[in-house]
Scaffold this motif. Sequence first.
Motif, PDB file in Angstrom:
ATOM      1  N   VAL A 119       0.825  -1.216   0.000  1.00 53.02           N
ATOM      2  CA  VAL A 119       0.000   0.000   0.000  1.00 53.02           C
ATOM      3  C   VAL A 119       0.856   1.262   0.000  1.00 53.02           C
ATOM      4  O   VAL A 119       0.605   2.202  -0.765  1.00 53.02           O
ATOM      5  CB  VAL A 119      -0.932   0.005   1.226  1.00 53.02           C
ATOM      6  N   TYR A 120       1.876   1.302   0.861  1.00 52.70           N
ATOM      7  CA  TYR A 120       2.614   2.538   1.081  1.00 52.70           C
ATOM      8  C   TYR A 120       4.012   2.549   0.471  1.00 52.70           C
ATOM      9  O   TYR A 120       4.632   3.614   0.395  1.00 52.70           O
ATOM     10  CB  TYR A 120       2.747   2.806   2.586  1.00 52.70           C
ATOM     11  N   GLY A 121       4.518   1.387   0.074  1.00 50.61           N
ATOM     12  CA  GLY A 121       5.907   1.355  -0.374  1.00 50.61           C
ATOM     13  C   GLY A 121       6.817   1.787   0.753  1.00 50.61           C
ATOM     14  O   GLY A 121       6.697   1.323   1.890  1.00 50.61           O
ATOM     15  N   GLY A 122       7.714   2.760   0.459  1.00 52.12           N
ATOM     16  CA  GLY A 122       8.639   3.244   1.480  1.00 52.12           C
ATOM     17  C   GLY A 122       8.104   4.394   2.291  1.00 52.12           C
ATOM     18  O   GLY A 122       8.822   4.932   3.161  1.00 52.12           O
ATOM     19  N   ARG A 123       6.860   4.798   2.060  1.00 53.19           N
ATOM     20  CA  ARG A 123       6.301   5.950   2.783  1.00 53.19           C
ATOM     21  C   ARG A 123       5.891   5.607   4.212  1.00 53.19           C
ATOM     22  O   ARG A 123       5.718   6.495   5.031  1.00 53.19           O
ATOM     23  CB  ARG A 123       5.111   6.529   2.014  1.00 53.19           C
ATOM     24  N   ALA A 124       5.706   4.330   4.499  1.00 53.47           N
ATOM     25  CA  ALA A 124       5.473   3.886   5.878  1.00 53.47           C
ATOM     26  C   ALA A 124       6.751   3.250   6.388  1.00 53.47           C
ATOM     27  O   ALA A 124       7.383   2.442   5.684  1.00 53.47           O
ATOM     28  CB  ALA A 124       4.329   2.891   5.931  1.00 53.47           C
ATOM     29  N   THR A 125       7.168   3.613   7.586  1.00 55.05           N
ATOM     30  CA  THR A 125       8.445   3.129   8.110  1.00 55.05           C
ATOM     31  C   THR A 125       8.227   2.285   9.360  1.00 55.05           C
ATOM     32  O   THR A 125       7.303   2.529  10.140  1.00 55.05           O
ATOM     33  CB  THR A 125       9.366   4.306   8.464  1.00 55.05           C
ATOM     34  N   TYR A 126       9.122   1.320   9.515  1.00 58.02           N
ATOM     35  CA  TYR A 126       9.029   0.433  10.680  1.00 58.02           C
ATOM     36  C   TYR A 126      10.362   0.434  11.398  1.00 58.02           C
ATOM     37  O   TYR A 126      11.430   0.194  10.799  1.00 58.02           O
ATOM     38  CB  TYR A 126       8.687  -0.987  10.243  1.00 58.02           C
ATOM     39  N   ASN A 127      10.316   0.717  12.697  1.00 52.63           N
ATOM     40  CA  ASN A 127      11.497   0.688  13.544  1.00 52.63           C
ATOM     41  C   ASN A 127      11.561  -0.680  14.214  1.00 52.63           C
ATOM     42  O   ASN A 127      10.768  -0.967  15.112  1.00 52.63           O
ATOM     43  CB  ASN A 127      11.428   1.805  14.591  1.00 52.63           C
ATOM     44  N   ALA A 128      12.469  -1.534  13.771  1.00 57.13           N
ATOM     45  CA  ALA A 128      12.535  -2.906  14.265  1.00 57.13           C
ATOM     46  C   ALA A 128      12.956  -2.981  15.726  1.00 57.13           C
ATOM     47  O   ALA A 128      12.651  -3.963  16.409  1.00 57.13           O
ATOM     48  CB  ALA A 128      13.493  -3.723  13.405  1.00 57.13           C
ATOM     49  N   SER A 129      13.648  -1.958  16.231  1.00 54.88           N
ATOM     50  CA  SER A 129      14.092  -2.001  17.635  1.00 54.88           C
ATOM     51  C   SER A 129      12.957  -1.629  18.591  1.00 54.88           C
ATOM     52  O   SER A 129      12.878  -2.148  19.712  1.00 54.88           O
ATOM     53  CB  SER A 129      15.286  -1.073  17.844  1.00 54.88           C
ATOM     54  N   THR A 130      12.075  -0.729  18.149  1.00 51.27           N
ATOM     55  CA  THR A 130      10.952  -0.334  19.007  1.00 51.27           C
ATOM     56  C   THR A 130       9.643  -0.982  18.577  1.00 51.27           C
ATOM     57  O   THR A 130       8.623  -0.813  19.241  1.00 51.27           O
ATOM     58  CB  THR A 130      10.770   1.194  18.986  1.00 51.27           C
ATOM     59  N   HIS A 131       9.667  -1.698  17.447  1.00 53.02           N
ATOM     60  CA  HIS A 131       8.483  -2.383  16.911  1.00 53.02           C
ATOM     61  C   HIS A 131       7.336  -1.396  16.663  1.00 53.02           C
ATOM     62  O   HIS A 131       6.180  -1.666  16.992  1.00 53.02           O
ATOM     63  CB  HIS A 131       8.011  -3.501  17.863  1.00 53.02           C
ATOM     64  N   LEU A 132       7.677  -0.273  16.062  1.00 56.57           N
ATOM     65  CA  LEU A 132       6.691   0.785  15.829  1.00 56.57           C
ATOM     66  C   LEU A 132       6.605   1.136  14.348  1.00 56.57           C
ATOM     67  O   LEU A 132       7.617   1.442  13.720  1.00 56.57           O
ATOM     68  CB  LEU A 132       7.048   2.035  16.634  1.00 56.57           C
ATOM     69  N   TRP A 133       5.382   1.068  13.812  1.00 53.43           N
ATOM     70  CA  TRP A 133       5.088   1.539  12.452  1.00 53.43           C
ATOM     71  C   TRP A 133       4.662   3.008  12.517  1.00 53.43           C
ATOM     72  O   TRP A 133       3.843   3.389  13.376  1.00 53.43           O
ATOM     73  CB  TRP A 133       3.955   0.743  11.823  1.00 53.43           C
ATOM     74  N   ARG A 134       5.204   3.811  11.582  1.00 54.33           N
ATOM     75  CA  ARG A 134       4.741   5.194  11.395  1.00 54.33           C
ATOM     76  C   ARG A 134       4.259   5.338   9.965  1.00 54.33           C
ATOM     77  O   ARG A 134       4.956   4.929   9.025  1.00 54.33           O
ATOM     78  CB  ARG A 134       5.861   6.204  11.685  1.00 54.33           C
ATOM     79  N   PHE A 135       3.079   5.947   9.815  1.00 60.52           N
ATOM     80  CA  PHE A 135       2.448   6.044   8.504  1.00 60.52           C
ATOM     81  C   PHE A 135       2.458   7.491   8.008  1.00 60.52           C
ATOM     82  O   PHE A 135       2.625   8.427   8.812  1.00 60.52           O
ATOM     83  CB  PHE A 135       1.022   5.498   8.586  1.00 60.52           C
ATOM     84  N   PRO A 136       2.295   7.694   6.702  1.00 60.97           N
ATOM     85  CA  PRO A 136       2.387   9.052   6.147  1.00 60.97           C
ATOM     86  C   PRO A 136       1.452  10.050   6.815  1.00 60.97           C
ATOM     87  O   PRO A 136       1.771  11.237   6.917  1.00 60.97           O
ATOM     88  CB  PRO A 136       2.025   8.848   4.676  1.00 60.97           C
ATOM     89  N   SER A 137       0.307   9.596   7.296  1.00 61.05           N
ATOM     90  CA  SER A 137      -0.662  10.496   7.925  1.00 61.05           C
ATOM     91  C   SER A 137      -0.269  10.896   9.334  1.00 61.05           C
ATOM     92  O   SER A 137      -0.877  11.795   9.920  1.00 61.05           O
ATOM     93  CB  SER A 137      -2.032   9.818   7.970  1.00 61.05           C
ATOM     94  N   GLY A 138       0.722  10.213   9.903  1.00 62.67           N
ATOM     95  CA  GLY A 138       1.089  10.422  11.299  1.00 62.67           C
ATOM     96  C   GLY A 138       0.542   9.351  12.227  1.00 62.67           C
ATOM     97  O   GLY A 138       0.842   9.345  13.427  1.00 62.67           O
ATOM     98  N   ALA A 139      -0.283   8.449  11.707  1.00 60.55           N
ATOM     99  CA  ALA A 139      -0.805   7.342  12.506  1.00 60.55           C
ATOM    100  C   ALA A 139       0.331   6.398  12.897  1.00 60.55           C
ATOM    101  O   ALA A 139       1.372   6.331  12.228  1.00 60.55           O
ATOM    102  CB  ALA A 139      -1.860   6.581  11.709  1.00 60.55           C
ATOM    103  N   THR A 140       0.118   5.655  13.998  1.00 65.03           N
ATOM    104  CA  THR A 140       1.129   4.699  14.449  1.00 65.03           C
ATOM    105  C   THR A 140       0.475   3.361  14.772  1.00 65.03           C
ATOM    106  O   THR A 140      -0.709   3.296  15.121  1.00 65.03           O
ATOM    107  CB  THR A 140       1.861   5.203  15.710  1.00 65.03           C
ATOM    108  N   LEU A 141       1.270   2.306  14.662  1.00 66.34           N
ATOM    109  CA  LEU A 141       0.876   0.953  15.071  1.00 66.34           C
ATOM    110  C   LEU A 141       2.029   0.359  15.862  1.00 66.34           C
ATOM    111  O   LEU A 141       3.131   0.176  15.330  1.00 66.34           O
ATOM    112  CB  LEU A 141       0.566   0.078  13.856  1.00 66.34           C
TER     113      LEU A 141
END
Length: 469
Positions: free
Chosen positions: A85-107
Amino acid sequence: MSAAAAVHLPTLTPTPFQARALTVPEAFDLFLGGGRGGGKSVTLALLFLRHIEQYGGRARALFVRQSFPGLVDFEQVTREVFGLVYGGRATYNASTHLWRFPSGATLQLDQFEGLADFSKFQGKSFSMIAIDEAGQYADPGPIDLLRSCLRAPAPMQPRFVLAANPGGPGHHWLLKRHILTAAPWEPYLETASGRTFVTAPSTFVDNPNLDREGYARQLAAATSTDPELGKAWLHGDWSVQRGAFFSAVLDHARNMVERWEPETVVRASPRGDGWKLYLAHDFGVSAPAVTLVMGKSPGIQGPDGRWYPKDSLVVLDESATNAPGQLNAGMGYTVPRLAEDIKELAKRWAMRPEGVADDAIFARTGHGTGSIADEFRAQGVYFTPAKKADRRTGWEIMRRLFLDAGKPDQPGLYVARPCEYLWTTLPILPRDPKKPDDVDSRAADHGADAARYGCLRQERTFVTRELRL
């Protein structure tokens, strides 16, 4: 097989099961309960995706599993789904296990082993929480506590999602809260949370992204020494319980019927062309007393349109005096108090309060009131002895009836979904370790005993008919 190995997503096309789960209104919480390989992990990722797209930067989502290896499996699923869906626009921090999305949402993906881990979530707010492998929690307490972190400003719709397979340590509380409460895909109130849930089941058959034949062989091989676990994983069967007495004959898909309303049941007439209703009772004071409404078929369809061969039995309703949250402790009711409950149960079914009960209540106690059965009679409840004799013979009759349910020419034994005490206790009753053809009487066998007395009454009918012939 890990979720990453089991699923490959060349496109973002939901399976029919996933598409149906996505149509459940967000006002309802979800229980994804079924067998392995049904696509639950991808369904969770798609639910997160929709939530994040719908609410943008306000979305704060949390995914938890009890163990870190399970977390890694879901991490790979999210990389595939969000990458498409996002390609490289959504990022995942493997050390903190946190997704950040282009809108500013987090998982946030996190481990939640139990109550000791709650401190890291305390004070935080999430607009959507999903707990995968919920059946690994033997006690629902940690899950109920985590729900306190589910809050979001209006008009956002916060949502709680559980996913689980049958057969784990938490099998029993999930069965009670979610499987027995309503039919699949039907909304129901989950009383512990006060929220409306929908149960969405799936198995590997519902997942076209799998090599289904190969996956079935793999699961069968993995459970070759534990056929009950195989039933749970392959078919999503919540009635199984490894080592349980009825595990080989009790199947909720075959033996469970939906609620019958009393006014829909055609009653027996002098011609014997309707359902004969009677009570089956197991007495208890410190232990629970259980009373069942049994319906005997003359060989007709039930209100549900299903054919019930002659002499089939349906447990239509129950009254159990177990203490709240305990299966093996009674409320200490006296006979007059218990009789009032039994008469109310009978009134609900427009039947006379009479039936069969444990032989022991007919023993004379040596005081002026006579036997316990005499006390019941004085209160307007009429029991005759079940003639239980050999427990193991009674269990075999009951097992045979369970196994024959669904056959067009054999009487079977069925239990209505609202019989919560029966459906909670029957699947987990253990065998006696010294007598494998008997139930361990130390367990919560009170509902099973009542059902056994009802089946023994049926067996006497069989015998009488044969003698007359």
